[in-house]
Scaffold this motif. Structure first.
Motif, PDB file in Angstrom:
ATOM      1  N   PHE A  60     -20.755 -30.694  -9.019  1.00 19.11           N
ATOM      2  CA  PHE A  60     -19.659 -30.197  -9.854  1.00 19.11           C
ATOM      3  C   PHE A  60     -18.327 -30.272  -9.113  1.00 19.11           C
ATOM      4  CE2 PHE A  60     -23.043 -27.875 -12.236  1.00 19.11           C
ATOM      5  CZ  PHE A  60     -22.835 -28.512 -13.444  1.00 19.11           C
ATOM      6  N   VAL A  61     -18.324 -29.945  -7.830  1.00 19.39           N
ATOM      7  CA  VAL A  61     -17.089 -30.013  -7.034  1.00 19.39           C
ATOM      8  C   VAL A  61     -16.591 -31.448  -6.954  1.00 19.39           C
ATOM      9  CG1 VAL A  61     -16.155 -29.759  -4.700  1.00 19.39           C
ATOM     10  CG2 VAL A  61     -17.461 -27.908  -5.725  1.00 19.39           C
ATOM     11  N   MET A  63     -17.064 -33.870  -9.066  1.00 18.97           N
ATOM     12  CA  MET A  63     -16.534 -34.286 -10.371  1.00 18.97           C
ATOM     13  C   MET A  63     -15.178 -33.648 -10.667  1.00 18.97           C
ATOM     14  SD  MET A  63     -18.533 -36.424 -11.577  1.00 18.97           S
ATOM     15  CE  MET A  63     -20.182 -36.988 -11.696  1.00 18.97           C
ATOM     16  N   ILE A  64     -15.057 -32.349 -10.432  1.00 21.51           N
ATOM     17  CA  ILE A  64     -13.808 -31.640 -10.752  1.00 21.51           C
ATOM     18  C   ILE A  64     -12.671 -32.096  -9.827  1.00 21.51           C
ATOM     19  CG2 ILE A  64     -12.700 -29.379 -10.751  1.00 21.51           C
ATOM     20  CD1 ILE A  64     -15.479 -28.238 -11.584  1.00 21.51           C
ATOM     21  N   VAL A  65     -12.925 -32.080  -8.526  1.00 22.88           N
ATOM     22  CA  VAL A  65     -11.882 -32.448  -7.569  1.00 22.88           C
ATOM     23  C   VAL A  65     -11.534 -33.928  -7.714  1.00 22.88           C
ATOM     24  CG1 VAL A  65     -11.341 -32.664  -5.111  1.00 22.88           C
ATOM     25  CG2 VAL A  65     -12.438 -30.602  -5.976  1.00 22.88           C
ATOM     26  N   PHE A  67     -11.654 -35.742 -10.436  1.00 27.58           N
ATOM     27  CA  PHE A  67     -10.844 -35.895 -11.642  1.00 27.58           C
ATOM     28  C   PHE A  67      -9.399 -35.470 -11.386  1.00 27.58           C
ATOM     29  CE2 PHE A  67      -9.109 -34.137 -15.582  1.00 27.58           C
ATOM     30  CZ  PHE A  67      -9.234 -35.234 -16.417  1.00 27.58           C
ATOM     31  N   VAL A  68      -9.215 -34.327 -10.741  1.00 25.50           N
ATOM     32  CA  VAL A  68      -7.863 -33.808 -10.498  1.00 25.50           C
ATOM     33  C   VAL A  68      -7.097 -34.699  -9.527  1.00 25.50           C
ATOM     34  CG1 VAL A  68      -6.582 -31.882  -9.469  1.00 25.50           C
ATOM     35  CG2 VAL A  68      -8.469 -31.428 -11.035  1.00 25.50           C
ATOM     36  N   LEU A  98      -9.213 -28.027  -2.235  1.00 18.76           N
ATOM     37  CA  LEU A  98      -9.869 -27.764  -3.525  1.00 18.76           C
ATOM     38  C   LEU A  98     -11.385 -27.745  -3.394  1.00 18.76           C
ATOM     39  CD1 LEU A  98      -7.793 -29.848  -6.107  1.00 18.76           C
ATOM     40  CD2 LEU A  98      -7.938 -27.374  -5.906  1.00 18.76           C
ATOM     41  N   SER A  99     -11.933 -28.640  -2.596  1.00 20.10           N
ATOM     42  CA  SER A  99     -13.390 -28.685  -2.419  1.00 20.10           C
ATOM     43  C   SER A  99     -13.904 -27.406  -1.774  1.00 20.10           C
ATOM     44  CB  SER A  99     -13.788 -29.879  -1.558  1.00 20.10           C
ATOM     45  OG  SER A  99     -13.442 -31.079  -2.202  1.00 20.10           O
ATOM     46  N   LEU A 102     -13.616 -24.390  -4.260  1.00 22.26           N
ATOM     47  CA  LEU A 102     -14.535 -24.383  -5.400  1.00 22.26           C
ATOM     48  C   LEU A 102     -16.004 -24.268  -5.015  1.00 22.26           C
ATOM     49  CD1 LEU A 102     -13.010 -27.114  -7.734  1.00 22.26           C
ATOM     50  CD2 LEU A 102     -13.089 -24.662  -8.113  1.00 22.26           C
ATOM     51  N   LEU A 106     -18.696 -21.986  -7.160  1.00 25.51           N
ATOM     52  CA  LEU A 106     -19.662 -22.658  -8.023  1.00 25.51           C
ATOM     53  C   LEU A 106     -21.095 -22.419  -7.570  1.00 25.51           C
ATOM     54  CD1 LEU A 106     -17.829 -25.982  -8.873  1.00 25.51           C
ATOM     55  CD2 LEU A 106     -18.182 -23.982 -10.311  1.00 25.51           C
TER      56      LEU A 106
END
Length: 128
Positions: A60-61, A63-65, A67-68, A98-99, A102, A106
């Motif tokens: 999840f990290v 994918m989210i990081v 994308f951003v 960010l990693s 999060l 998470l």
């Protein structure tokens, strides 16, 4: 205490998971350090032996990081076309921060949801 026989009011798994609190009582700390789970909750005594987040939080990290950071880097490249060193100075620290921010949240969230939904390893029941 192998089974959860105590009576506690239900807590919101999202809020306790993101804060790193016990998924049963909502008060005790779930983590001992940055990512290491405690053996039991210090308040209610819940055994965290059931908890196995696996690689879920890391996926999840990523994918989210991803994308951003990639989205912002592409936007900056299209609009301003900065030098490569500007990209390196901006996006590597941002991705790292960010990693790390999060990952703990998470992991706590996935463990709290695992407790709430009584998720466990698959077993085959055989009547022999």
């Amino acid at each position: 205490m192998s089974k959860d026989e105590a009576h506690y009011p239900p807590v919101d798994p999202v809020s306790v998971g993101l804060r790193g609190r016990c998924p049963r009582c909502g008060d005790g700390a779930m983590f001992d350090g940055f990512l290491k789970l405690r053996p039991t909750c210090g308040v209610c005594g819940l055994d965290y032996g059931f908890a196995d987040a696996g690689d879920g939080p890391a996926v999840f990290v990523i994918m989210i990081v991803g994308f951003v950071v990639v989205g912002l880097a592409l936007w900056m490249e299209v609009n301003y076309s900065p030098a490569l060193w500007v990209h390196l100075i901006l996006w590597i620290p941002l991705a790292t921060i960010l990693s790390l921010a999060l990952l703990r949240s998470l992991k706590g969230l996935l463990i709290a949801l695992q407790y709430r939904n009584k998720a466990a390893e698959g077993r085959i029941d055989r009547d022999d």
